[in-house]
Design an enzyme around this catalytic site. Structure first.
Site, mmCIF file in Angstrom:
data_model
loop_
_atom_site.group_PDB
_atom_site.id
_atom_site.type_symbol
_atom_site.label_atom_id
_atom_site.label_comp_id
_atom_site.label_asym_id
_atom_site.label_seq_id
_atom_site.Cartn_x
_atom_site.Cartn_y
_atom_site.Cartn_z
ATOM 1 N N HIS A 169 50.497 31.970 40.802
ATOM 2 C CA HIS A 169 51.691 32.370 41.542
ATOM 3 C C HIS A 169 51.959 33.878 41.450
ATOM 4 O O HIS A 169 52.790 34.403 42.180
ATOM 5 C CB HIS A 169 52.915 31.553 41.106
ATOM 6 C CG HIS A 169 53.537 31.952 39.808
ATOM 7 N ND1 HIS A 169 53.239 31.353 38.604
ATOM 8 C CD2 HIS A 169 54.471 32.893 39.513
ATOM 9 C CE1 HIS A 169 53.954 31.887 37.647
ATOM 10 N NE2 HIS A 169 54.715 32.841 38.162
ATOM 11 N N ASP A 205 47.977 26.678 37.755
ATOM 12 C CA ASP A 205 48.661 27.968 37.925
ATOM 13 C C ASP A 205 47.879 29.110 37.282
ATOM 14 O O ASP A 205 48.440 29.941 36.565
ATOM 15 C CB ASP A 205 50.077 27.915 37.345
ATOM 16 C CG ASP A 205 50.927 29.109 37.795
ATOM 17 O OD1 ASP A 205 50.621 29.687 38.859
ATOM 18 O OD2 ASP A 205 51.883 29.457 37.081
ATOM 19 N N SER A 248 54.852 36.222 33.603
ATOM 20 C CA SER A 248 53.859 35.309 34.162
ATOM 21 C C SER A 248 52.449 35.851 34.025
ATOM 22 O O SER A 248 52.159 36.977 34.426
ATOM 23 C CB SER A 248 54.134 35.082 35.651
ATOM 24 O OG SER A 248 55.175 34.191 35.850
#
Length: 349
Positions: free
Chosen positions: A91, A122, A199
């Site tokens: 993402h 992910d 992230s």
């Protein structure tokens, strides 16, 4: 099952907060420690196995990831591995269609391209065009992790590159899924503070080995309904899973899609009912669930003897199985308890 927020950052704030979308402890042999960067010569000396010592030696290999297009306020973190590749989240990489800009902790930069991504976990792998001379980080054995192990998160929350936070592993094998439904896996839960922009950054042990790849957080809304930041519930892709996915992406040039077990249903992830509710028109004709007699509206409550709390949890459970496996499924239909055996299909069918 926790439905959680992906943690890519937005420029200057919380734009990515809620998208509606180890090794063992320090008593291991030093010979098992990772090769790490030397601390800056001007820095005060710290024991290599303290948080400060690990941060000094790991941080040079952690990068801040930004879009090459300054009009895209999207940032994240990543870390360098062998072969001048960078590991990050799917993402983080997916929205950066106009190119990716990498910045190291010393301010040096490189452009990067996407080798491949795996939305289910992910994860993404980038290739550096002008790699900087840093020690690649090594994956640890997350299957040897236990609750209470000390961990350190390094990344760029809210664009603040080089941020180091410390905590413990709070839980293992925590089934999580993004609100967008694209990622479901069993995660490492940590109370180390991670926020939007973390992230793709590493969660490392006290030997500096990557135990997980930070991916998601749970947030709570304030009195006006705006999502808040870290509340001590962060989740990382376990290193053992991440290493397998990363190796596959590198070896296959990012072209081959991974094959996962598939039930052949669409689930109502918004349902408040405990269990996995098959959506209206949610059974693929001729698919595994259809062949086993499952119907729209059925509530799946057990899968291979394991209780199902939500649709996302069932999707994470499927990661433990392979296409062709036969699994007993208990379900409820019109108030009656039923059972059937499903032969799982493939996600590539």
């Amino acid at each position: 099952m926790l439905v959680v927020a992906l943690i890519a950052g937005g420029a200057g704030g919380l734009a990515g907060t809620l998208l509606n979308p180890v090794g063992g402890g320090a008593d291991e042999d030093e010979s098992q420690s990772s090769h790490m960067n030397e601390p800056p010569p001007e820095a005060p000396e710290r024991d290599p196995e303290t948080v400060a010592g690990v941060a000094q030696r790991v941080s040079p290999s952690v990068v801040h990831i930004m879009s090459a297009d300054p009009r895209i306020p999207h940032t994240g973190s990543g870390f360098v591995i062998e072969g001048d590749y960078v590991v990050t989240n799917h993402h983080v990489a997916e929205p950066m269609e106009e190119g990716i800009h990498i910045e190291y902790s010393d301010g040096s930069t490189s452009e990067a391209t996407v080798v491949g991504t795996e939305p289910e976990y992910d994860l993404a792998v980038l290739s550096l065009e002008d790699p900087h001379d840093v020690e690649p980080l090594e994956f640890g054995d997350s299957e040897e992790a236990i609750v209470g192990d000390e961990v350190i998160a390094i990344g760029a929350p809210l664009g603040l590159a080089g941020t180091v936070t410390q905590g413990i592993i709070s839980a293992l094998d925590r089934p999580v899924g993004s609100e967008e439904g694209g990622s479901q896996f069993y995660a490492i839960q940590t109370d180390a503070a991670i926020n939007p922009g973390n992230s793709g950054g590493p969660l490392v042990d006290v030997q500096g080995r990557v135990i997980g790849v930070n991916s998601m957080i749970v947030t709570m809304n304030d009195v006006v309904g705006e999502p808040q930041g870290n509340i001590g519930l962060g989740f990382a892709v376990p290193a053992t899973d991440a290493q397998g996915v990363v190796s596959s992406l590198v070896e296959d040039g990012g072209e081959a899609e991974s094959e996962y077990a598939d039930l052949g249903v669409a689930l109502d992830t918004e349902s408040p009912i405990a269990g996995a509710v098959i959506d209206d028109d949610g059974v693929d004709s001729g698919g595994p669930a259809d062949e086993a007699g499952l119907e729209p509206g059925d509530v799946l409550v057990e899968f291979d003897g394991r209780r199902i709390n939500s649709g996302q949890e069932l999707m994470a459970m499927l990661r433990d199985f392979a296409p062709g496996d036969e699994v007993e499924v208990d379900y409820e239909r019109d108030g009656d308890n039923e059972s059937t055996t499903v032969t799982l299909g493939s996600s590539q069918d």
